[in-house]
Design an enzyme around this catalytic site. Sequence first.
Site, PDB file in Angstrom:
ATOM      1  N   HIS A  78      69.467  46.003 -74.103  1.00  0.00           N
ATOM      2  CA  HIS A  78      68.126  46.515 -74.402  1.00  0.00           C
ATOM      3  C   HIS A  78      68.203  48.008 -74.711  1.00  0.00           C
ATOM      4  O   HIS A  78      69.187  48.667 -74.394  1.00  0.00           O
ATOM      5  CB  HIS A  78      67.191  46.294 -73.217  1.00  0.00           C
ATOM      6  CG  HIS A  78      67.086  44.861 -72.817  1.00  0.00           C
ATOM      7  ND1 HIS A  78      66.687  44.458 -71.560  1.00  0.00           N
ATOM      8  CD2 HIS A  78      67.330  43.709 -73.508  1.00  0.00           C
ATOM      9  CE1 HIS A  78      66.688  43.140 -71.490  1.00  0.00           C
ATOM     10  NE2 HIS A  78      67.079  42.672 -72.650  1.00  0.00           N
ATOM     11  N   HIS A 105      65.370  31.783 -64.747  1.00  0.00           N
ATOM     12  CA  HIS A 105      65.964  32.309 -65.978  1.00  0.00           C
ATOM     13  C   HIS A 105      66.361  31.131 -66.841  1.00  0.00           C
ATOM     14  O   HIS A 105      67.007  30.205 -66.366  1.00  0.00           O
ATOM     15  CB  HIS A 105      67.176  33.182 -65.676  1.00  0.00           C
ATOM     16  CG  HIS A 105      67.688  33.915 -66.886  1.00  0.00           C
ATOM     17  ND1 HIS A 105      68.495  33.313 -67.815  1.00  0.00           N
ATOM     18  CD2 HIS A 105      67.455  35.186 -67.329  1.00  0.00           C
ATOM     19  CE1 HIS A 105      68.782  34.185 -68.777  1.00  0.00           C
ATOM     20  NE2 HIS A 105      68.157  35.319 -68.502  1.00  0.00           N
TER      21      HIS A 105
END
Length: 257
Positions: A111, A174
């Site tokens: 990210h 997840h």
Amino acid sequence: MPDEMRTVDLPYGQGTTTIRAPAANVLGVLVPPAASEGADEGELVRAALSCPIGTPRLRDLATPEQRVVIVVSDLTRPCPTERLLPPVMEELTAAGIPDSKVTVVVALGLHRPMTKLELATAVGPQMYQRLTVVNHDAGDTVRLGVTSAGTPVEIYRPVVEADLRICLGNLELHYFAGYSGGAKAILPGCASRATLNANHAMMVRPEAVAGRLDGNPVRADIEEGVAMLGVDFVLNVVVDGSHHIVEAKAGEVTAAH
């Protein structure tokens, strides 16, 4: 006659955005259950820290001469880092570790780096002033080995060079690693692009699904890779839809997770 429309409010940034869709296309709106009233976040976190799973209490584990790295989540995760860091620092201070030996590393994966304002918001203004807070750099890593699945284990240098490694995170489903939290803060959180790509390539396997840890190749690769480095302590919390802490566990990286 036009289709009946349904209005749905979606979380967006710090607020919400409203969409309209044909009612026939909306199967339902699913939201987390409300937290039980009266749960005190500070008490939950301190209780977890005072009774860790599979490891001594942090204040007994740490020693004054150690260089400490605390790995935290970036802004894409609903982890209430600003409420977790103060009680963790209480433990380290009780162990005699000065603030100058503590570095907070934001696990970015691939990210974008967080801005200074975002970093201060994430850890809280007081902790931002007290401690060194840095973004993980996927280009500055140390190679530790290769997992049995062929993943090169390359971890951010300051994390590798620390004497004591602590991971903070939130626990949630997840979609291919089973659950967030635990060792995932290090791999892929503080890993190189090559490490992340090799690990995530296994997401297409049928066993790599939400809610599964045993037999999940992605999670097994994470655990094996992080074991080459070692994590000394984790603090993981569960939050509700309002990011209020409803449960906390701390201790050894796998057992507590």
